[in-house]
Design a protein around this motif. Structure first.
Motif, PDB file in Angstrom:
ATOM      1  N   LEU A   4      -2.731 -10.101  -4.061  1.00  0.00           N
ATOM      2  CA  LEU A   4      -3.441 -11.331  -4.409  1.00  0.00           C
ATOM      3  C   LEU A   4      -3.681 -11.451  -5.916  1.00  0.00           C
ATOM      4  O   LEU A   4      -4.274 -12.420  -6.379  1.00  0.00           O
ATOM      5  N   GLY A   5      -3.213 -10.442  -6.668  1.00  0.00           N
ATOM      6  CA  GLY A   5      -3.315 -10.478  -8.125  1.00  0.00           C
ATOM      7  C   GLY A   5      -4.486  -9.711  -8.712  1.00  0.00           C
ATOM      8  O   GLY A   5      -4.664  -9.673  -9.936  1.00  0.00           O
ATOM      9  N   HIS A   6      -5.295  -9.070  -7.868  1.00  0.00           N
ATOM     10  CA  HIS A   6      -6.459  -8.333  -8.374  1.00  0.00           C
ATOM     11  C   HIS A   6      -6.021  -7.017  -9.033  1.00  0.00           C
ATOM     12  O   HIS A   6      -5.099  -6.346  -8.564  1.00  0.00           O
ATOM     13  N   ARG A   7      -6.696  -6.672 -10.112  1.00  0.00           N
ATOM     14  CA  ARG A   7      -6.447  -5.408 -10.791  1.00  0.00           C
ATOM     15  C   ARG A   7      -7.740  -4.593 -10.942  1.00  0.00           C
ATOM     16  O   ARG A   7      -7.697  -3.380 -10.934  1.00  0.00           O
ATOM     17  N   ARG A   8      -8.856  -5.277 -11.082  1.00  0.00           N
ATOM     18  CA  ARG A   8     -10.147  -4.561 -11.112  1.00  0.00           C
ATOM     19  C   ARG A   8     -10.699  -4.568  -9.686  1.00  0.00           C
ATOM     20  O   ARG A   8     -11.462  -5.447  -9.283  1.00  0.00           O
ATOM     21  N   ILE A   9     -10.283  -3.564  -8.936  1.00  0.00           N
ATOM     22  CA  ILE A   9     -10.651  -3.477  -7.521  1.00  0.00           C
ATOM     23  C   ILE A   9     -11.650  -2.346  -7.332  1.00  0.00           C
ATOM     24  O   ILE A   9     -11.339  -1.174  -7.580  1.00  0.00           O
ATOM     25  N   GLY A  10     -12.839  -2.699  -6.898  1.00  0.00           N
ATOM     26  CA  GLY A  10     -13.855  -1.694  -6.629  1.00  0.00           C
ATOM     27  C   GLY A  10     -13.665  -1.069  -5.261  1.00  0.00           C
ATOM     28  O   GLY A  10     -12.977  -1.613  -4.386  1.00  0.00           O
ATOM     29  N   CYS A  11     -14.278   0.090  -5.072  1.00  0.00           N
ATOM     30  CA  CYS A  11     -14.215   0.774  -3.781  1.00  0.00           C
ATOM     31  C   CYS A  11     -15.611   1.257  -3.411  1.00  0.00           C
ATOM     32  O   CYS A  11     -16.256   1.972  -4.184  1.00  0.00           O
ATOM     33  N   ILE A  12     -16.068   0.862  -2.243  1.00  0.00           N
ATOM     34  CA  ILE A  12     -17.326   1.386  -1.710  1.00  0.00           C
ATOM     35  C   ILE A  12     -16.956   2.434  -0.673  1.00  0.00           C
ATOM     36  O   ILE A  12     -16.487   2.110   0.424  1.00  0.00           O
ATOM     37  N   ALA A  13     -17.119   3.693  -1.051  1.00  0.00           N
ATOM     38  CA  ALA A  13     -16.701   4.809  -0.207  1.00  0.00           C
ATOM     39  C   ALA A  13     -17.825   5.231   0.720  1.00  0.00           C
ATOM     40  O   ALA A  13     -19.007   5.081   0.401  1.00  0.00           O
ATOM     41  N   GLY A  14     -17.479   5.774   1.861  1.00  0.00           N
ATOM     42  CA  GLY A  14     -18.464   6.363   2.758  1.00  0.00           C
ATOM     43  C   GLY A  14     -18.835   7.755   2.296  1.00  0.00           C
ATOM     44  O   GLY A  14     -18.381   8.220   1.243  1.00  0.00           O
ATOM     45  N   PRO A  15     -19.645   8.469   3.061  1.00  0.00           N
ATOM     46  CA  PRO A  15     -20.036   9.837   2.696  1.00  0.00           C
ATOM     47  C   PRO A  15     -18.809  10.740   2.597  1.00  0.00           C
ATOM     48  O   PRO A  15     -18.076  10.901   3.579  1.00  0.00           O
ATOM     49  N   LEU A  16     -18.568  11.319   1.433  1.00  0.00           N
ATOM     50  CA  LEU A  16     -17.332  12.059   1.214  1.00  0.00           C
ATOM     51  C   LEU A  16     -17.311  13.417   1.906  1.00  0.00           C
ATOM     52  O   LEU A  16     -16.316  14.138   1.842  1.00  0.00           O
ATOM     53  N   GLY A  17     -18.397  13.771   2.586  1.00  0.00           N
ATOM     54  CA  GLY A  17     -18.374  14.954   3.436  1.00  0.00           C
ATOM     55  C   GLY A  17     -17.600  14.715   4.717  1.00  0.00           C
ATOM     56  O   GLY A  17     -17.286  15.653   5.452  1.00  0.00           O
ATOM     57  N   LEU A  18     -17.279  13.437   4.994  1.00  0.00           N
ATOM     58  CA  LEU A  18     -16.519  13.073   6.187  1.00  0.00           C
ATOM     59  C   LEU A  18     -15.054  12.890   5.822  1.00  0.00           C
ATOM     60  O   LEU A  18     -14.729  12.217   4.845  1.00  0.00           O
ATOM     61  N   SER A  19     -14.176  13.472   6.628  1.00  0.00           N
ATOM     62  CA  SER A  19     -12.735  13.373   6.354  1.00  0.00           C
ATOM     63  C   SER A  19     -12.282  11.917   6.351  1.00  0.00           C
ATOM     64  O   SER A  19     -11.454  11.521   5.529  1.00  0.00           O
ATOM     65  N   SER A  20     -12.824  11.088   7.243  1.00  0.00           N
ATOM     66  CA  SER A  20     -12.405   9.688   7.315  1.00  0.00           C
ATOM     67  C   SER A  20     -12.718   8.955   6.019  1.00  0.00           C
ATOM     68  O   SER A  20     -11.904   8.161   5.525  1.00  0.00           O
ATOM     69  N   ALA A  21     -13.890   9.218   5.447  1.00  0.00           N
ATOM     70  CA  ALA A  21     -14.276   8.551   4.200  1.00  0.00           C
ATOM     71  C   ALA A  21     -13.380   8.995   3.045  1.00  0.00           C
ATOM     72  O   ALA A  21     -12.925   8.173   2.244  1.00  0.00           O
ATOM     73  N   ARG A  22     -13.117  10.294   2.963  1.00  0.00           N
ATOM     74  CA  ARG A  22     -12.248  10.809   1.883  1.00  0.00           C
ATOM     75  C   ARG A  22     -10.857  10.212   1.977  1.00  0.00           C
ATOM     76  O   ARG A  22     -10.267   9.812   0.963  1.00  0.00           O
ATOM     77  N   GLU A  23     -10.316  10.138   3.188  1.00  0.00           N
ATOM     78  CA  GLU A  23      -8.948   9.669   3.357  1.00  0.00           C
ATOM     79  C   GLU A  23      -8.812   8.181   3.042  1.00  0.00           C
ATOM     80  O   GLU A  23      -7.785   7.741   2.520  1.00  0.00           O
TER      81      GLU A  23
END
Length: 337
Positions: free
Chosen positions: A174-193
């Protein structure tokens, strides 16, 4: 309360015959079986589950642990699990750990004492004591959604990394380059992946990963709201945000609305899970689709197979996600091009 002796007297058969009808342990003529069943119905006799389990060495009950009962995502998986076990004649004891590995460990010990036939686990995070407790339980186990390292158990989960990649790739297109990420708790494999998928998509799209555009939060709408507020306050405000679950994405949309920002004209938001609520958010949420009911069904089927044959090889089932585009994602604003 009626007893098995009352049923035998009412049907004019022996107690042993009633037991054989209830447990299907020996041939009984159809006429006698009907007479016993009619007696059971007339007297409203309820066979003792404990007594039956002592004879069959099965309780026909399984335990299930979820991290957060208020998250609709887990409710949709539970439906698939319950449907499958109900058809198989099994009961499900549901335990909510409130994202607390210690509480989850206590529930494992409780379910072990109740002699459940097996256990489905959605982990609340890495914890040595929890891992030791699960190992010590010595019962068939299936892990769902969140992998637990070093635990010998069957696994069913979606390809979280691929889902994070799909969400971020969509925003890049869609043309975005400044894309933020709201991550889950990084102790969880699903969030890290999921974050790994976000990073891979940026890299393959020729965009340098900027860790200043990543915020951690728990998997709740309040967590998403707080993380999005922080991103919007940053010097490099993103034009789009990938949130690692739908609840966080809905919280992010609320944070944008509080600032008077329009979705997606000013900032695009993509979630992960495609819970039923995603289609009814304002605006309807673009989300990575997890096959939730299928995940629950597969987990239940794997546990039933493991209960029937404890020695069979471990199975690892990885389902592939897809992306459902709705109205919360759009082209990058002209001012940011």
């Amino acid at each position: 309360m009626s007893t098995i002796k009352d049923v035998a007297q009412h049907a004019q058969v022996s107690v042993a015959t009633v037991s054989h009808v209830i447990n299907d342990t020996r041939f009984v003529s159809e006429a006698t079986r009907v007479r016993v069943q009619e007696a059971i119905e007339a007297l409203r006799y309820v066979p003792s589950a404990l007594a039956r389990s002592l004879k069959s060495n099965r309780t026909h009950t399984v335990g299930m642990m979820i991290p957060n009962s208020s998250n609709p995502y887990f409710a949709e998986i539970i439906r698939g699990i319950e449907d499958t076990f109900y058809e198989a004649g099994f009961n499900v004891i549901l335990c909510n750990s409130d994202d607390d590995p210690i509480k989850q460990g206590n529930y494992v010990r409780l379910l072990t004492e109740k002699q459940v036939d097996g256990l489905i686990v959605m982990s609340s995070g890495s914890d040595v004591e929890l891992l030791d407790t699960l190992r010590a339980a010595r019962m068939p186990q299936v892990v769902v959604d969140r992998e637990i390292d070093d635990l010998a158990a069957d696994l069913v989960e979606v390809n979280h990394e691929a889902g994070g990649f799909l969400a971020t790739q969509h925003l890049l297109k869609l043309g975005h380059r400044r894309i933020g990420c709201i991550a889950g708790p990084l102790g969880l494999s699903s969030a890290r992946e999921r974050v790994q998928g976000y990073r891979r998509a940026l890299g393959e799209g020729g965009v340098t990963v900027d860790d200043r555009l990543i915020r951690g939060a728990d998997f709740t709408s309040a967590g998403g709201l707080a993380a999005m507020t922080s991103l919007l306050d940053s010097a490099r405000r993103p034009t789009a945000v990938f949130a690692s679950n739908d609840l966080m994405a809905i919280g992010a949309i609320c944070a944008a609305a509080q600032r008077g920002l329009r979705i997606p004209q000013d900032v695009s938001v993509v979630g992960f899970d495609d819970i039923a609520l995603a289609a009814h958010s304002n605006p309807p949420l673009t989300s990575v689709v997890q096959p939730k009911h299928q995940t629950g069904q597969l987990a239940a089927q794997l546990l039933l197979e493991r209960i029937a044959d404890p020695s069979r090889a471990l199975q690892r089932t990885i389902l592939q996600p897809s992306l459902l585009v709705r109205q919360s994602s759009g082209p990058v604003p002209e001012a940011a091009r």
